[in-house]
Scaffold this active site. Structure first.
Site, PDB file in Angstrom:
ATOM      1  N   LYS A  12       0.953  -1.279   0.059  1.00  0.00           N
ATOM      2  CA  LYS A  12       0.129   0.033   0.021  1.00  0.00           C
ATOM      3  C   LYS A  12       0.685   1.302   0.149  1.00  0.00           C
ATOM      4  O   LYS A  12       1.925   1.190   0.311  1.00  0.00           O
ATOM      5  CB  LYS A  12      -0.783  -0.029   1.152  1.00  0.00           C
ATOM      6  CG  LYS A  12      -2.015  -1.140   1.036  1.00  0.00           C
ATOM      7  CD  LYS A  12      -2.936  -1.141   2.411  1.00  0.00           C
ATOM      8  CE  LYS A  12      -4.057  -2.066   2.511  1.00  0.00           C
ATOM      9  NZ  LYS A  12      -4.929  -2.063   3.444  1.00  0.00           N
ATOM     10  N   TYR A  52     -12.429  -2.093  -3.609  1.00  0.00           N
ATOM     11  CA  TYR A  52     -12.701  -2.238  -2.202  1.00  0.00           C
ATOM     12  C   TYR A  52     -14.174  -2.323  -2.015  1.00  0.00           C
ATOM     13  O   TYR A  52     -15.069  -2.133  -1.190  1.00  0.00           O
ATOM     14  CB  TYR A  52     -12.124  -1.252  -1.281  1.00  0.00           C
ATOM     15  CG  TYR A  52     -10.890  -1.310  -0.857  1.00  0.00           C
ATOM     16  CD1 TYR A  52     -10.804  -2.668  -0.092  1.00  0.00           C
ATOM     17  CD2 TYR A  52      -9.673  -0.666  -0.749  1.00  0.00           C
ATOM     18  CE1 TYR A  52      -9.507  -3.320   0.399  1.00  0.00           C
ATOM     19  CE2 TYR A  52      -8.535  -1.043   0.003  1.00  0.00           C
ATOM     20  CZ  TYR A  52      -8.568  -2.248   0.430  1.00  0.00           C
ATOM     21  OH  TYR A  52      -7.080  -2.403   1.149  1.00  0.00           O
ATOM     22  N   PHE A  60     -15.726   3.592   7.146  1.00  0.00           N
ATOM     23  CA  PHE A  60     -14.340   3.915   6.619  1.00  0.00           C
ATOM     24  C   PHE A  60     -14.014   3.739   5.051  1.00  0.00           C
ATOM     25  O   PHE A  60     -12.894   4.103   4.741  1.00  0.00           O
ATOM     26  CB  PHE A  60     -13.383   3.052   7.530  1.00  0.00           C
ATOM     27  CG  PHE A  60     -13.499   1.579   7.137  1.00  0.00           C
ATOM     28  CD1 PHE A  60     -12.981   1.154   6.135  1.00  0.00           C
ATOM     29  CD2 PHE A  60     -14.040   1.077   8.322  1.00  0.00           C
ATOM     30  CE1 PHE A  60     -12.997  -0.572   6.104  1.00  0.00           C
ATOM     31  CE2 PHE A  60     -13.964  -0.607   8.148  1.00  0.00           C
ATOM     32  CZ  PHE A  60     -13.443  -1.209   7.179  1.00  0.00           C
ATOM     33  N   ARG A  88      -1.913 -14.472   4.143  1.00  0.00           N
ATOM     34  CA  ARG A  88      -2.761 -14.123   5.465  1.00  0.00           C
ATOM     35  C   ARG A  88      -2.014 -14.055   6.634  1.00  0.00           C
ATOM     36  O   ARG A  88      -1.949 -13.109   7.576  1.00  0.00           O
ATOM     37  CB  ARG A  88      -4.393 -14.653   5.786  1.00  0.00           C
ATOM     38  CG  ARG A  88      -5.191 -14.415   4.571  1.00  0.00           C
ATOM     39  CD  ARG A  88      -5.802 -12.728   4.317  1.00  0.00           C
ATOM     40  NE  ARG A  88      -6.526 -12.226   5.740  1.00  0.00           N
ATOM     41  CZ  ARG A  88      -7.028 -11.105   5.504  1.00  0.00           C
ATOM     42  NH1 ARG A  88      -7.223 -10.578   4.310  1.00  0.00           N
ATOM     43  NH2 ARG A  88      -7.565 -10.756   6.565  1.00  0.00           N
ATOM     44  N   ARG A 105       2.511  -6.561   8.977  1.00  0.00           N
ATOM     45  CA  ARG A 105       1.783  -5.524   9.574  1.00  0.00           C
ATOM     46  C   ARG A 105       2.322  -5.092  10.906  1.00  0.00           C
ATOM     47  O   ARG A 105       2.352  -3.773  11.276  1.00  0.00           O
ATOM     48  CB  ARG A 105       0.255  -5.612   9.603  1.00  0.00           C
ATOM     49  CG  ARG A 105      -0.552  -5.626   8.309  1.00  0.00           C
ATOM     50  CD  ARG A 105      -1.648  -6.283   8.362  1.00  0.00           C
ATOM     51  NE  ARG A 105      -2.427  -5.896   6.990  1.00  0.00           N
ATOM     52  CZ  ARG A 105      -3.626  -6.221   6.718  1.00  0.00           C
ATOM     53  NH1 ARG A 105      -4.362  -7.041   7.564  1.00  0.00           N
ATOM     54  NH2 ARG A 105      -4.504  -5.589   5.722  1.00  0.00           N
ATOM     55  N   ASN A 115      -1.904   0.240   7.089  1.00  0.00           N
ATOM     56  CA  ASN A 115      -1.448  -1.205   7.495  1.00  0.00           C
ATOM     57  C   ASN A 115      -0.322  -1.801   6.578  1.00  0.00           C
ATOM     58  O   ASN A 115      -0.289  -3.034   6.521  1.00  0.00           O
ATOM     59  CB  ASN A 115      -2.550  -1.996   8.086  1.00  0.00           C
ATOM     60  CG  ASN A 115      -3.543  -2.319   6.968  1.00  0.00           C
ATOM     61  OD1 ASN A 115      -3.306  -1.625   5.864  1.00  0.00           O
ATOM     62  ND2 ASN A 115      -4.521  -2.829   7.379  1.00  0.00           N
ATOM     63  N   HIS A 118      -2.089  -5.495   1.593  1.00  0.00           N
ATOM     64  CA  HIS A 118      -3.204  -6.095   1.382  1.00  0.00           C
ATOM     65  C   HIS A 118      -3.264  -7.396   1.062  1.00  0.00           C
ATOM     66  O   HIS A 118      -2.109  -7.809   0.230  1.00  0.00           O
ATOM     67  CB  HIS A 118      -4.210  -5.272   0.237  1.00  0.00           C
ATOM     68  CG  HIS A 118      -5.128  -6.289   0.064  1.00  0.00           C
ATOM     69  ND1 HIS A 118      -6.570  -5.897   0.439  1.00  0.00           N
ATOM     70  CD2 HIS A 118      -5.527  -7.069  -1.323  1.00  0.00           C
ATOM     71  CE1 HIS A 118      -7.388  -7.018  -0.173  1.00  0.00           C
ATOM     72  NE2 HIS A 118      -6.764  -7.617  -1.046  1.00  0.00           N
ATOM     73  N   GLU A 129      -9.273 -10.743  -7.519  1.00  0.00           N
ATOM     74  CA  GLU A 129      -8.419  -9.670  -7.370  1.00  0.00           C
ATOM     75  C   GLU A 129      -7.321  -9.869  -8.108  1.00  0.00           C
ATOM     76  O   GLU A 129      -6.716  -8.778  -8.710  1.00  0.00           O
ATOM     77  CB  GLU A 129      -7.891  -9.710  -5.734  1.00  0.00           C
ATOM     78  CG  GLU A 129      -9.221  -9.155  -4.764  1.00  0.00           C
ATOM     79  CD  GLU A 129      -8.821  -9.277  -3.465  1.00  0.00           C
ATOM     80  OE1 GLU A 129      -9.545  -8.799  -2.724  1.00  0.00           O
ATOM     81  OE2 GLU A 129      -7.576  -9.503  -3.283  1.00  0.00           O
TER      82      GLU A 129
HETATM   83  P1  IDP Z   1      -8.000  -6.946   5.699  1.00  0.00           P
HETATM   84  O1  IDP Z   1      -7.055  -5.948   4.884  1.00  0.00           O
HETATM   85  O2  IDP Z   1      -7.142  -7.368   7.005  1.00  0.00           O
HETATM   86  O3  IDP Z   1      -8.601  -8.047   4.942  1.00  0.00           O
HETATM   87  P2  IDP Z   1     -10.714  -5.602   5.917  1.00  0.00           P
HETATM   88  O4  IDP Z   1     -11.422  -5.912   6.885  1.00  0.00           O
HETATM   89  O5  IDP Z   1     -10.862  -6.572   4.543  1.00  0.00           O
HETATM   90  O6  IDP Z   1      -9.159  -6.044   6.539  1.00  0.00           O
HETATM   91  O7  IDP Z   1     -10.489  -4.189   5.640  1.00  0.00           O
HETATM   92  C1  IDP Z   1      -9.956  -3.590   4.429  1.00  0.00           C
HETATM   93  C2  IDP Z   1      -9.044  -2.480   4.725  1.00  0.00           C
HETATM   94  O8  IDP Z   1     -10.016  -1.325   5.257  1.00  0.00           O
HETATM   95  C3  IDP Z   1      -7.939  -2.822   5.982  1.00  0.00           C
HETATM   96  O9  IDP Z   1      -7.017  -3.411   5.475  1.00  0.00           O
HETATM   97  C4  IDP Z   1      -7.866  -1.427   6.621  1.00  0.00           C
HETATM   98  O10 IDP Z   1      -6.667  -0.853   5.782  1.00  0.00           O
HETATM   99  C5  IDP Z   1      -9.185  -0.718   6.537  1.00  0.00           C
HETATM  100  N1  IDP Z   1      -9.805  -0.907   7.581  1.00  0.00           N
HETATM  101  C6  IDP Z   1     -10.479  -1.946   8.134  1.00  0.00           C
HETATM  102  N2  IDP Z   1     -11.007  -1.642   9.417  1.00  0.00           N
HETATM  103  C7  IDP Z   1     -10.891  -0.306   9.374  1.00  0.00           C
HETATM  104  C8  IDP Z   1     -11.285   0.616  10.599  1.00  0.00           C
HETATM  105  O11 IDP Z   1     -12.030   0.164  11.492  1.00  0.00           O
HETATM  106  N3  IDP Z   1     -11.109   1.772  10.282  1.00  0.00           N
HETATM  107  C9  IDP Z   1     -10.309   2.355   9.513  1.00  0.00           C
HETATM  108  N4  IDP Z   1      -9.707   1.394   8.245  1.00  0.00           N
HETATM  109  C10 IDP Z   1     -10.029   0.060   8.379  1.00  0.00           C
HETATM  110 MG    MG Z   2     -10.037  -7.792   3.546  1.00  0.00          MG
END
Ligand code: IDP
Ligand code: MG
Length: 136
Positions: A12, A52, A60, A88, A105, A115, A118, A129
């Site tokens: 990212k 997304y 968010f 993962r 991360r 973070n 992805h 994807e």
């Molecule tokens: P993942 O990337 O671990 O699969 P997801 O739940 O799919 O997590 O969320 C996608 C992305 O959205 C996350 O990587 C993160 O950057 C962002 N995200 C997830 N939850 C939050 C939140 O509560 N606040 C702000 N950003 C979030």
């Molecule tokens: Mg995800």
């Protein structure tokens, strides 16, 4: 029985702007993931929103799409044994504060939104994807 899979990884904007591409790629390779393809791309906000779209109902979502399109990213196809779940695990929890030691991360993530990486969450989503970035 072997189960070779492919998954999609993104480095990212926060990580790319800190010049972490090579360090993250080295970590992936050390963990038995092969980088089959890799490209640098700068998504538009609309393209990030498409990528997304599963999160479109989340509070968010708008910030997430703005962030993913805020600078260049590296999209990669990773291949390996059980690559989806393996990657993962190597990536770590969404919130770097909750990620296990030695995960990407935990090491590089700044916050839940910045973070650093992805990773696809299932075999089916990995296919979709990978097509999003590498079809044609
Ligand atoms: P993942 O990337 O671990 O699969 P997801 O739940 O799919 O997590 O969320 C996608 C992305 O959205 C996350 O990587 C993160 O950057 C962002 N995200 C997830 N939850 C939050 C939140 O509560 N606040 C702000 N950003 C979030
Ligand atoms: Mg995800």
């Amino acid at each position: 029985m072997s189960n070779t899979e492919r998954t999609l990884s993104i480095i990212k904007p926060d990580a790319l702007e800190r010049n972490l591409e090579e360090e993250i790629k080295t970590l992936l390779i050390k963990n038995n993931l092969k980088i089959k393809d890799s490209k640098k791309i700068h998504l538009s906000k609309d393209e990030a929103a498409e990528f997304y779209k599963v999160h479109q109902s989340k509070p968010f979502y708008n910030d997430l799409c703005a962030y993913l399109s805020s600078g260049p990213i590296i999209a990669m196809i990773l291949e390996g044994e059980n690559a989806v779940s393996l990657y993962r695990r190597i990536m770590g929890a969404t919130d770097p504060k909750k990620a296990e030691a030695n995960t990407i991360r935990k090491i590089y993530g700044i916050s839940i939104d910045k973070n650093s990486v992805h990773g696809s969450d299932s075999f089916d989503n990995a296919k979709k994807e990978i097509d999003f970035f590498f079809k044609n």
